[in-house]
Enzyme design. Structure first.
Site, short mmCIF file in Angstrom:
data_model
loop_
_atom_site.label_atom_id
_atom_site.label_comp_id
_atom_site.label_asym_id
_atom_site.label_seq_id
_atom_site.Cartn_x
_atom_site.Cartn_y
_atom_site.Cartn_z
N HIS A 35 -12.56 -1.58 -8.05
CA HIS A 35 -13.78 -0.78 -8.21
C HIS A 35 -13.56 0.71 -7.96
CE1 HIS A 35 -15.82 -0.69 -3.93
NE2 HIS A 35 -14.54 -0.42 -3.83
N ASP A 87 0.87 -1.18 0.00
CA ASP A 87 0.00 0.00 0.00
C ASP A 87 0.90 1.23 0.00
OD1 ASP A 87 -2.23 1.88 0.62
OD2 ASP A 87 -3.32 0.06 1.16
N GLY A 110 4.57 1.14 -1.58
CA GLY A 110 4.67 1.40 -3.01
C GLY A 110 3.43 2.08 -3.53
N ASP A 111 3.54 2.49 -4.78
CA ASP A 111 2.42 3.17 -5.47
C ASP A 111 2.17 2.38 -6.74
OD1 ASP A 111 0.89 4.75 -7.16
OD2 ASP A 111 1.79 6.63 -6.45
N PHE A 112 0.99 1.76 -6.83
CA PHE A 112 0.79 0.85 -7.97
C PHE A 112 0.68 1.58 -9.31
CE2 PHE A 112 -3.56 0.21 -5.71
CZ PHE A 112 -4.22 1.23 -6.40
#
Ligand SMILES: C[S@@+](CC[C@H](N)C(=O)[O-])C[C@H]1O[C@@H](n2cnc3c(N)ncnc32)[C@H](O)[C@@H]1O
Length: 188
Positions: free
Chosen positions: A97, A51, A77-79
């Site tokens: 969603h 996250d 992390g940053d997806f």
């Protein structure tokens, strides 16, 4: 999110052959409800939450409160910018969603890249019925996402299976979880 996800996490402990895998990473883990519940149910399993960095301390406190700090870890992390951590299984719940279709597809493709051959991606959500007529909670949740986010929407199991197949998963199937929740399990 732990309040919402706890029954789902409990159901996830038994719908997948966890004995056959060594590790799992929950993408967009929030506090860590899913990795903690899976690790409690399956003592051989190493679990990780992925996250944004700000979530790390909250995750670590929750894991320590369950005495799981040796087996459950956090990866910041940053997806949008980072690759997803590699694991036998990735879970992704109430994440797709939040986003528009190109982002949903990007996340599914990144998950595929992070899995070994035979590895699985488990997407759990309020999956709408394929005719979009019966599943009132899922339809209302989709309306909610439309109001709360720029492009988010809920989807059917068939939609998700289609996105996974197009991304390159060799097979995908839907399973019921609990109440209005369901999962799509894609295998690389
Ligand atoms: C709706 S919550 C889902 C929580 C959890 N999966 C569950 O079922 O309880 C979405 C999560 O995605 C995380 N998230 C949002 N944007 C992200 C990003 N760019 N990279 C990594 N995680 C992100 C949020 O911080 C949040 O924890």
């Amino acid at each position: 999110m732990t309040g919402l996800s706890s029954p789902v996490a409990q159901a996830l402990t038994s719908v997948f052959p966890w004995k056959e895998v060594a590790n799992v990473v929950d993408i967009g883990s929030a506090q860590g409800c899913i990795p903690v519940r899976l690790a409690l149910a399956h003592p051989h399993l190493k679990a990780c939450g992925f996250d944004l960095p700000a979530v790390g301390p909250i995750f670590s406190r929750f894991v320590a409160a369950h005495d799981l700090s040796e087996r459950v870890h956090f990866t910041a992390g940053d997806f949008f910018h980072d690759e997803l951590p590699r694991a036998d299984v990735l879970t992704m719940g109430f994440v797709l969603h939040d986003w528009d279709l190109p982002t949903k597809r990007m996340l599914i493709s990144k998950a595929l890249a992070a899995l070994p051959p035979g590895g699985s991606l488990i997407v759990y959500e309020m999956l709408i019925d394929d005719e979009r007529r019966m599943h009132l909670p899922g339809l209302l949740m989709s309306l909610n996402m439309l109001i709360e986010t720029r492009g988010g929407f809920d989807f059917t199991a068939g939609d998700c299976i289609g996105w996974m197949r197009k991304a390159g998963f060799s097979r995908a199937r839907a399973v019921g979880l609990t109440g209005p929740y369901g999962a799509v399990i894609g295998v690389k």
